[in-house]
Design a protein around this motif. Structure first.
Motif, mmCIF file in Angstrom:
data_model
loop_
_atom_site.group_PDB
_atom_site.id
_atom_site.type_symbol
_atom_site.label_atom_id
_atom_site.label_comp_id
_atom_site.label_asym_id
_atom_site.label_seq_id
_atom_site.Cartn_x
_atom_site.Cartn_y
_atom_site.Cartn_z
ATOM 1 N N ILE A 267 0.841 -1.198 0.000
ATOM 2 C CA ILE A 267 0.000 0.000 0.000
ATOM 3 C C ILE A 267 0.875 1.247 0.000
ATOM 4 C CG2 ILE A 267 -1.689 1.332 1.317
ATOM 5 C CD1 ILE A 267 -2.837 -1.138 -0.083
ATOM 6 N N SER A 268 1.940 1.234 0.807
ATOM 7 C CA SER A 268 2.855 2.367 0.859
ATOM 8 C C SER A 268 3.493 2.619 -0.504
ATOM 9 C CB SER A 268 3.935 2.108 1.912
ATOM 10 O OG SER A 268 4.757 3.223 2.080
ATOM 11 N N ALA A 269 3.875 1.543 -1.191
ATOM 12 C CA ALA A 269 4.458 1.680 -2.534
ATOM 13 C C ALA A 269 3.431 2.206 -3.529
ATOM 14 C CB ALA A 269 5.000 0.331 -2.991
ATOM 15 N N LEU A 270 2.185 1.736 -3.414
ATOM 16 C CA LEU A 270 1.131 2.199 -4.318
ATOM 17 C C LEU A 270 0.867 3.691 -4.147
ATOM 18 C CD1 LEU A 270 -1.329 -0.831 -4.041
ATOM 19 C CD2 LEU A 270 -0.251 -0.013 -6.151
ATOM 20 N N TYR A 271 0.869 4.157 -2.908
ATOM 21 C CA TYR A 271 0.725 5.600 -2.675
ATOM 22 C C TYR A 271 1.861 6.366 -3.348
ATOM 23 C CZ TYR A 271 -2.818 5.546 1.151
ATOM 24 O OH TYR A 271 -3.959 5.440 1.902
ATOM 25 N N ARG A 272 3.075 5.968 -3.030
ATOM 26 C CA ARG A 272 4.254 6.747 -3.395
ATOM 27 C C ARG A 272 4.436 6.869 -4.906
ATOM 28 N NH1 ARG A 272 9.226 8.333 -1.153
ATOM 29 N NH2 ARG A 272 11.001 8.176 -2.572
ATOM 30 N N ARG A 273 4.140 5.809 -5.649
ATOM 31 C CA ARG A 273 4.431 5.801 -7.086
ATOM 32 C C ARG A 273 3.254 6.259 -7.950
ATOM 33 N NH1 ARG A 273 9.290 2.958 -8.151
ATOM 34 N NH2 ARG A 273 8.660 2.573 -10.306
ATOM 35 N N ALA A 274 2.105 6.528 -7.319
ATOM 36 C CA ALA A 274 0.930 6.956 -8.095
ATOM 37 C C ALA A 274 1.066 8.398 -8.581
ATOM 38 C CB ALA A 274 -0.321 6.827 -7.232
ATOM 39 N N ILE A 275 0.470 8.693 -9.730
ATOM 40 C CA ILE A 275 0.408 10.078 -10.207
ATOM 41 C C ILE A 275 -0.421 10.901 -9.228
ATOM 42 C CG2 ILE A 275 -0.378 11.607 -12.062
ATOM 43 C CD1 ILE A 275 0.141 9.400 -14.021
ATOM 44 N N PHE A 276 -1.553 10.335 -8.795
ATOM 45 C CA PHE A 276 -2.330 10.928 -7.708
ATOM 46 C C PHE A 276 -3.218 9.863 -7.097
ATOM 47 C CE2 PHE A 276 -5.028 11.713 -11.467
ATOM 48 C CZ PHE A 276 -6.283 11.320 -11.025
ATOM 49 N N PHE A 277 -3.775 10.179 -5.944
ATOM 50 C CA PHE A 277 -4.681 9.294 -5.211
ATOM 51 C C PHE A 277 -6.080 9.871 -5.299
ATOM 52 C CE2 PHE A 277 -6.744 8.254 -1.039
ATOM 53 C CZ PHE A 277 -6.850 6.888 -1.216
ATOM 54 N N VAL A 278 -7.075 9.023 -5.605
ATOM 55 C CA VAL A 278 -8.456 9.499 -5.739
ATOM 56 C C VAL A 278 -9.338 8.783 -4.718
ATOM 57 C CG1 VAL A 278 -8.861 7.858 -7.653
ATOM 58 C CG2 VAL A 278 -10.426 9.783 -7.303
ATOM 59 N N TYR A 279 -10.189 9.577 -4.034
ATOM 60 C CA TYR A 279 -10.997 9.040 -2.929
ATOM 61 C C TYR A 279 -12.382 9.699 -2.947
ATOM 62 C CZ TYR A 279 -11.435 6.985 1.798
ATOM 63 O OH TYR A 279 -11.795 6.229 2.892
ATOM 64 N N PRO A 280 -13.270 9.231 -3.844
ATOM 65 C CA PRO A 280 -14.581 9.871 -4.003
ATOM 66 C C PRO A 280 -15.669 9.267 -3.110
ATOM 67 C CG PRO A 280 -14.282 8.267 -5.729
ATOM 68 C CD PRO A 280 -13.045 8.181 -4.859
ATOM 69 N N SER A 281 -15.362 9.082 -1.827
ATOM 70 C CA SER A 281 -16.294 8.438 -0.905
ATOM 71 C C SER A 281 -17.531 9.309 -0.666
ATOM 72 C CB SER A 281 -15.591 8.164 0.423
ATOM 73 O OG SER A 281 -16.470 7.599 1.362
ATOM 74 N N LEU A 282 -18.667 8.647 -0.490
ATOM 75 C CA LEU A 282 -19.918 9.358 -0.239
ATOM 76 C C LEU A 282 -20.119 9.675 1.234
ATOM 77 C CD1 LEU A 282 -22.157 7.159 -2.563
ATOM 78 C CD2 LEU A 282 -21.444 9.514 -3.021
ATOM 79 N N TYR A 283 -19.467 8.912 2.128
ATOM 80 C CA TYR A 283 -19.615 9.150 3.568
ATOM 81 C C TYR A 283 -18.363 8.694 4.283
ATOM 82 C CZ TYR A 283 -21.408 8.924 8.375
ATOM 83 O OH TYR A 283 -21.594 9.096 9.720
ATOM 84 N N GLU A 284 -17.763 9.577 5.076
ATOM 85 C CA GLU A 284 -16.611 9.232 5.903
ATOM 86 C C GLU A 284 -16.704 9.991 7.219
ATOM 87 O OE1 GLU A 284 -14.198 7.039 5.427
ATOM 88 O OE2 GLU A 284 -14.883 6.491 3.409
#
Length: 374
Positions: A267-284
């Motif tokens: 997960i840490s590697a996926l964060y670091r190497r991504a162009i960006f992170f997308v999180y379109p949650s409806l409720y948090e």
């Protein structure tokens, strides 16, 4: 002060969400060694001996309580042990507390009231065990809110939502923010090897998914299809953390990687190497992944609504999570605007500095003192 803490989920070997909150809060208490404070940590039979050993020291006592089931542990075994131990204040950390009788002063952390909101998102197809647990918790929680001397929650959004759903005065509810728990990766070569094993090479956009409709995984997939098929952008989308990835396979198109649960290092590697992170949650109630992405130096696109919009401040590009066209348009904006991505990374680093477990522990201790009259 003799403080009792429901530490069940924090003393397990495998922890998520609430378990990480408890574990890191306890770690800070251990480091701080607050004067005139002693702690009794109450656990159940799932406690891991190695984790328990971390907290066995002068100011910590650990009680492992056995019970017939979860409800018996919470409503009988715990309050009886608290009364027997002469605890001054009990902090129940996991959305639940004793209601049959109140053994001492009581603080309850209620992270959110999602169980009362599920029908709004159509999340009603639950396993029998989950339905049983949900019925119990929904029945008990209003009484918990009434009996608690103070309620702790994790965002201003949750504070208002709890007050509205449980009919509690907002003045009784205190916001104590959590902090990132995942350590950002610092080894680019290792990151590349980990992702290569998953078949991921080159640029991609990263997201989390879940079966719960409020996580909006289907909406994100539809937005990506617009991005790919109508806007002609073919950057892959990697969605991790899905309990059953095959459920979304019929919806997926070319360019989408659907992954199940992954180890922290992946997960840490996926964060670091991504162009960006997308999180379109409806409720948090909080939205920890957006802070983890910021701590990893990754630009964030997220919902403008609920707690996610609150904790990201001006450090993220925001979208309407109910509008797939808006999600797609904002994804395109981030992919095409390198200057904006750089600005968001810089803002993200500054934003995440506002959240720390030391601050969480200090503010929690202050609440303990206030409830006990200073």
């Amino acid at each position: 002060m003799l403080i009792g803490i429901d530490a069940r989920y924090g003393l397990r070997k495998s922890r998520r969400g609430i378990g990480n909150y408890i574990y890191h809060l306890l770690c800070e208490f251990r480091r701080m060694r607050p004067p005139r404070c002693e702690f009794i940590l109450y656990a159940d039979d799932t406690a891991d001996p190695e984790v328990v050993a971390e907290f066995q020291q002068d100011s910590f006592t650990i009680r492992v309580l056995s019970a017939l089931n979860l409800a018996w542990w919470e409503q009988v075994a715990l309050p009886l042990a608290v009364r027997r131990d002469g605890v001054d204040l009990l902090h129940c950390t996991s959305n639940i507390a004793p209601v049959l009788f109140k053994p001492c002063r009581l603080i309850t952390t209620i992270h959110d009231v999602i169980e009362f909101r599920r029908q709004e998102f159509g999340d009603t197809k639950l396993a029998f065990r989950h339905r049983l647990s949900r019925t119990y918790r929904m029945g008990v929680l209003p009484r918990v809110a009434k009996l608690s001397d103070r309620i702790v929650t994790v965002s201003e959004y949750s504070r208002q939502d709890i007050a509205a759903v449980l009919k509690v005065k907002e003045e009784k509810i205190v916001v104590v923010y959590e902090a990132p728990t995942l350590q950002p990766s610092s080894d680019p070569l290792k990151d590349g090897e980990l992702l290569k094993r998953l078949g991921i090479e080159g640029d991609y956009v990263f997201a989390f998914g879940a079966l719960d409709r409020r996580k909006n995984t289907a909406g994100l997939i539809d937005a990506y299809k617009i991005l790919r098929n109508q806007m002609g952008i073919s950057i892959p989308l990697v969605i991790a953390g899905i309990e059953r990835p095959e459920v979304f396979q019929p919806l997926a198109s070319k360019g989408i990687y659907l992954l199940g649960f992954q180890p922290d290092e992946v997960i840490s590697a996926l964060y670091r190497r991504a162009i960006f992170f997308v999180y379109p949650s409806l409720y948090e109630g909080f939205g920890l992944p957006v802070l983890e992405a910021m701590a990893s130096g990754t630009p964030v696109l997220c919902s403008a609504t609920t707690a996610v919009g609150e904790i990201t401040g001006e450090a993220a590009l925001k979208c309407d999570p109910a509008d797939i066209s808006d999600i797609a348009a904002k994804m395109r904006t981030l992919l095409e605007d390198a200057i904006l991505r750089k600005q968001l990374v810089e803002r993200g680093y500054r934003q995440v500095e506002e959240f720390s477990w030391r601050r969480c522990a200090q503010e929690s201790l202050q609440i303990y003192r206030e409830v006990l009259g200073g």
